[in-house]
Design a protein around this motif. Structure first.
Motif, PDB file in Angstrom:
ATOM      1  N   GLY A 122      61.264  43.390   5.271  1.00 16.13           N
ATOM      2  CA  GLY A 122      61.443  44.823   4.252  1.00 16.13           C
ATOM      3  C   GLY A 122      62.981  45.185   3.239  1.00 16.13           C
ATOM      4  N   ALA A 123      63.741  44.771   3.972  1.00  9.36           N
ATOM      5  CA  ALA A 123      65.094  45.292   3.321  1.00  9.36           C
ATOM      6  C   ALA A 123      65.326  45.001   2.149  1.00  9.36           C
ATOM      7  CB  ALA A 123      66.517  44.835   3.890  1.00  9.36           C
ATOM      8  N   ALA A 124      64.488  43.425   1.667  1.00 12.80           N
ATOM      9  CA  ALA A 124      64.663  42.759   0.471  1.00 12.80           C
ATOM     10  C   ALA A 124      63.322  43.850  -0.579  1.00 12.80           C
ATOM     11  CB  ALA A 124      64.003  41.222   0.702  1.00 12.80           C
ATOM     12  N   PHE A 141      64.475  34.681  -3.243  1.00 13.12           N
ATOM     13  CA  PHE A 141      64.959  32.937  -2.928  1.00 13.12           C
ATOM     14  C   PHE A 141      64.674  33.840  -1.084  1.00 13.12           C
ATOM     15  CE2 PHE A 141      67.031  30.088  -0.326  1.00 13.12           C
ATOM     16  CZ  PHE A 141      66.336  28.123  -1.385  1.00 13.12           C
ATOM     17  N   ASN A 142      63.597  32.624  -0.697  1.00 16.77           N
ATOM     18  CA  ASN A 142      63.452  33.050   0.553  1.00 16.77           C
ATOM     19  C   ASN A 142      63.044  31.425   0.985  1.00 16.77           C
ATOM     20  OD1 ASN A 142      63.224  34.907   2.911  1.00 16.77           O
ATOM     21  ND2 ASN A 142      61.039  34.602   3.132  1.00 16.77           N
ATOM     22  N   ARG A 143      63.427  31.199   2.114  1.00 13.12           N
ATOM     23  CA  ARG A 143      63.715  29.840   3.049  1.00 13.12           C
ATOM     24  C   ARG A 143      61.958  29.839   3.217  1.00 13.12           C
ATOM     25  NH1 ARG A 143      65.022  31.538   9.588  1.00 13.12           N
ATOM     26  NH2 ARG A 143      63.602  32.993  10.125  1.00 13.12           N
ATOM     27  N   SER A 144      60.534  31.057   3.809  1.00 12.51           N
ATOM     28  CA  SER A 144      59.534  30.394   3.771  1.00 12.51           C
ATOM     29  C   SER A 144      58.649  30.940   2.873  1.00 12.51           C
ATOM     30  CB  SER A 144      58.920  31.148   5.037  1.00 12.51           C
ATOM     31  OG  SER A 144      59.600  32.355   5.328  1.00 12.51           O
ATOM     32  N   LYS A 145      57.331  31.195   2.646  1.00  9.05           N
ATOM     33  CA  LYS A 145      56.602  31.986   1.125  1.00  9.05           C
ATOM     34  C   LYS A 145      56.103  33.185   1.797  1.00  9.05           C
ATOM     35  CE  LYS A 145      54.117  28.302  -1.954  1.00  9.05           C
ATOM     36  NZ  LYS A 145      53.288  27.996  -2.324  1.00  9.05           N
ATOM     37  N   LYS A 146      56.631  34.212   0.361  1.00  5.68           N
ATOM     38  CA  LYS A 146      56.265  35.631   1.410  1.00  5.68           C
ATOM     39  C   LYS A 146      55.609  35.875   0.114  1.00  5.68           C
ATOM     40  CE  LYS A 146      57.886  36.972   5.309  1.00  5.68           C
ATOM     41  NZ  LYS A 146      58.418  37.924   6.298  1.00  5.68           N
ATOM     42  N   GLU A 147      53.876  36.810   0.602  1.00  8.14           N
ATOM     43  CA  GLU A 147      52.944  36.916  -0.155  1.00  8.14           C
ATOM     44  C   GLU A 147      53.900  38.130  -1.090  1.00  8.14           C
ATOM     45  OE1 GLU A 147      50.439  40.197   3.088  1.00  8.14           O
ATOM     46  OE2 GLU A 147      50.112  37.752   2.919  1.00  8.14           O
ATOM     47  N   ASP A 196      76.287  41.950   1.315  1.00  7.90           N
ATOM     48  CA  ASP A 196      75.232  41.703   2.564  1.00  7.90           C
ATOM     49  C   ASP A 196      75.359  42.793   3.754  1.00  7.90           C
ATOM     50  OD1 ASP A 196      74.321  40.927   5.110  1.00  7.90           O
ATOM     51  OD2 ASP A 196      75.984  39.195   5.698  1.00  7.90           O
ATOM     52  N   LEU A 197      74.002  42.872   3.344  1.00  2.96           N
ATOM     53  CA  LEU A 197      73.468  43.999   3.727  1.00  2.96           C
ATOM     54  C   LEU A 197      73.711  44.261   5.254  1.00  2.96           C
ATOM     55  CD1 LEU A 197      69.750  44.764   2.945  1.00  2.96           C
ATOM     56  CD2 LEU A 197      71.392  44.872   1.297  1.00  2.96           C
ATOM     57  N   PHE A 198      73.960  43.607   6.348  1.00  3.40           N
ATOM     58  CA  PHE A 198      75.151  43.179   7.077  1.00  3.40           C
ATOM     59  C   PHE A 198      76.115  43.557   7.082  1.00  3.40           C
ATOM     60  CE2 PHE A 198      76.125  41.524  11.236  1.00  3.40           C
ATOM     61  CZ  PHE A 198      75.336  42.479  12.338  1.00  3.40           C
TER      62      PHE A 198
HETATM   63  P1  NDP Z   1      63.128  41.278   7.978  1.00  2.00           P
HETATM   64  O1  NDP Z   1      62.827  41.428   9.430  1.00  2.00           O
HETATM   65  O2  NDP Z   1      61.739  41.990   7.461  1.00  2.00           O
HETATM   66  O3  NDP Z   1      63.364  39.820   6.756  1.00  2.00           O
HETATM   67  C1  NDP Z   1      64.050  38.805   7.109  1.00  2.00           C
HETATM   68  C2  NDP Z   1      64.220  37.891   6.694  1.00  2.00           C
HETATM   69  O4  NDP Z   1      65.554  36.868   6.890  1.00  2.00           O
HETATM   70  C3  NDP Z   1      63.413  37.937   5.890  1.00  2.00           C
HETATM   71  O5  NDP Z   1      63.121  37.179   4.984  1.00  2.00           O
HETATM   72  C4  NDP Z   1      63.363  36.109   6.575  1.00  2.00           C
HETATM   73  O6  NDP Z   1      62.600  34.869   6.353  1.00  2.00           O
HETATM   74  C5  NDP Z   1      65.050  36.096   6.477  1.00  2.00           C
HETATM   75  N1  NDP Z   1      65.704  34.943   7.540  1.00  2.00           N
HETATM   76  C6  NDP Z   1      65.675  35.790   9.473  1.00  2.00           C
HETATM   77  N2  NDP Z   1      66.831  34.406   9.540  1.00  2.00           N
HETATM   78  C7  NDP Z   1      67.303  33.640   8.689  1.00  2.00           C
HETATM   79  C8  NDP Z   1      67.928  32.886   8.675  1.00  2.00           C
HETATM   80  N3  NDP Z   1      68.734  32.150   9.970  1.00  2.00           N
HETATM   81  N4  NDP Z   1      68.350  31.875   7.224  1.00  2.00           N
HETATM   82  C9  NDP Z   1      66.916  32.490   6.068  1.00  2.00           C
HETATM   83  N5  NDP Z   1      67.122  33.878   6.337  1.00  2.00           N
HETATM   84  C10 NDP Z   1      66.790  34.509   7.430  1.00  2.00           C
HETATM   85  O7  NDP Z   1      64.587  42.261   8.241  1.00  2.00           O
HETATM   86  P2  NDP Z   1      64.698  42.965   7.404  1.00  2.00           P
HETATM   87  O8  NDP Z   1      64.501  42.892   5.680  1.00  2.00           O
HETATM   88  O9  NDP Z   1      64.319  44.308   8.025  1.00  2.00           O
HETATM   89  O10 NDP Z   1      66.303  43.271   7.666  1.00  2.00           O
HETATM   90  C11 NDP Z   1      67.264  42.253   6.851  1.00  2.00           C
HETATM   91  C12 NDP Z   1      69.086  42.171   7.343  1.00  2.00           C
HETATM   92  O11 NDP Z   1      69.186  43.621   6.355  1.00  2.00           O
HETATM   93  C13 NDP Z   1      69.498  43.095   8.475  1.00  2.00           C
HETATM   94  O12 NDP Z   1      70.487  41.631   9.078  1.00  2.00           O
HETATM   95  C14 NDP Z   1      69.406  44.284   8.762  1.00  2.00           C
HETATM   96  O13 NDP Z   1      70.434  44.715   9.500  1.00  2.00           O
HETATM   97  C15 NDP Z   1      69.659  44.714   6.872  1.00  2.00           C
HETATM   98  N6  NDP Z   1      69.961  45.704   6.900  1.00  2.00           N
HETATM   99  C16 NDP Z   1      70.718  46.664   6.530  1.00  2.00           C
HETATM  100  C17 NDP Z   1      70.399  48.316   6.091  1.00  2.00           C
HETATM  101  C18 NDP Z   1      72.001  49.028   5.770  1.00  2.00           C
HETATM  102  O14 NDP Z   1      71.920  50.343   5.699  1.00  2.00           O
HETATM  103  N7  NDP Z   1      73.094  48.563   5.537  1.00  2.00           N
HETATM  104  C19 NDP Z   1      69.552  49.035   5.733  1.00  2.00           C
HETATM  105  C20 NDP Z   1      68.488  47.845   6.407  1.00  2.00           C
HETATM  106  C21 NDP Z   1      68.486  46.855   6.474  1.00  2.00           C
HETATM  107  P3  NDP Z   1      61.257  34.877   7.067  1.00  2.00           P
HETATM  108  O15 NDP Z   1      60.684  35.219   5.955  1.00  2.00           O
HETATM  109  O16 NDP Z   1      61.263  33.161   6.165  1.00  2.00           O
HETATM  110  O17 NDP Z   1      61.074  34.772   8.632  1.00  2.00           O
END
Ligand code: NDP
Length: 249
Positions: A122-124, A141-147, A196-198
């Motif tokens: 969702g954030a991406a 780029f994502n570790r798994s496919k996403k539609e 990094d969004l984190f």
């Molecule tokens: P989602 O759960 O929707 O997506 C998670 C993504 O991270 C997926 O693409 C997943 O890949 C990938 N992923 C998870 N773990 C790993 C790993 N160990 N290695 C590689 N890829 C990984 O989460 P969100 O998109 O909602 O959130 C993502 C991050 O953004 C979070 O850390 C969140 O805190 C941060 N965020 C920060 C905001 C801010 O205001 N600063 C606002 C919104 C989000 P896969 O599809 O393969 O599972």
């Protein structure tokens, strides 16, 4: 006497959220007698909590689930397919996304051309929407496919030079890197900015010694600033965002 207007952030978990600190700081700044709290909810209690508040920020894991309760979705919500801001307009639930705005505002003082988004959740989607809106070239780029995205595989990334690399994955939550060391080393040679969004410790940012580093604090504050416009009709200046960053973090 009129009832005090109540706002909040809804998620699960939620105790870590900085949103109550941010909005309560701005209530003080603007002398607003409102209430903003963190609410721990589950799927069953989500709708009632939304209806009990004048406005709510929505966080993990409800940003997509919440759409089923919206009467009106903004254009960006329709494209991003996730909402982080809900306004309860006398029982009419309006859904907005302010993450995309927070993401791009944090980059406003930098020059760059090509962006790599790591992750496809969702954030991406919010970041991709912001980049599309601003006509900025990006690759996912994502570790798994996403539609939702045409994701590149690792080898295809080596031919590009990315000025900005954004970790939109949740890897930093568990102290992991979002991709292979091989890919990180390739990116490290060219990236001017890493983001990094984190917003707490990021091993991803630490990996890039010489790049400009941006974490998710400014994004969080700017998404809250746009939410404040929807909630209270107040404009939060860039100066107040910077001042708030120092106070809150
Ligand atoms: P989602 O759960 O929707 O997506 C998670 C993504 O991270 C997926 O693409 C997943 O890949 C990938 N992923 C998870 N773990 C790993 C790993 N160990 N290695 C590689 N890829 C990984 O989460 P969100 O998109 O909602 O959130 C993502 C991050 O953004 C979070 O850390 C969140 O805190 C941060 N965020 C920060 C905001 C801010 O205001 N600063 C606002 C919104 C989000 P896969 O599809 O393969 O599972």
């Amino acid at each position: 006497m009129q009832n005090k207007l109540c706002f909040g952030v809804i998620g699960n978990p939620i105790a870590h959220s900085k949103s109550p600190h941010i909005h309560n700081l701005w209530f003080k700044e603007f002398n607003l007698n409102y209430d903003y709290k963190a609410y721990l909810e589950d799927t069953l209690s989500l709708q009632n909590r939304i209806l009990s508040l004048k406005g709510a920020n929505i966080t993990v894991p409800f940003k997509e689930e919440v759409l089923q309760y919206a009467d009106i979705c903004s254009d960006e919500v329709k494209i991003i397919k996730a909402a982080n801001t809900i306004v309860n307009d006398n029982g009419i639930i309006k859904a907005y996304n302010t993450d995309f705005y927070g993401f791009i505002k944090a980059l406003q003082n930098y020059d760059f051309k090509r962006v790599l988004l790591l992750g496809a959740g969702g954030a991406a989607r919010a970041c991709a929407y912001a980049l599309m809106k601003n006509n900025i070239d990006f690759t996912v780029f994502n570790r798994s496919k996403k539609e939702d995205f045409i994701c590149k595989v690792e080898n295809e990334l080596y031919e590009f030079n990315f000025d900005v690399v954004v970790n939109c994955t949740s890897s930093s939550l568990t102290g992991q890197l979002p991709c292979s060391i091989e890919l990180l080393n390739k990116l490290k040679a060219k990236a001017k900015i890493v983001y990094d969004l984190f917003y707490t410790k990021s091993v991803f940012l630490e990996y890039f010694e010489n790049a400009i580093k941006i974490d998710g604090k400014l994004m969080l504050l700017y998404q809250a600033a746009l939410a404040a416009e929807y909630f209270y009709n107040i404009k939060i200046s860039d100066e107040l965002v910077k001042k708030s960053e120092k106070i809150i973090f």
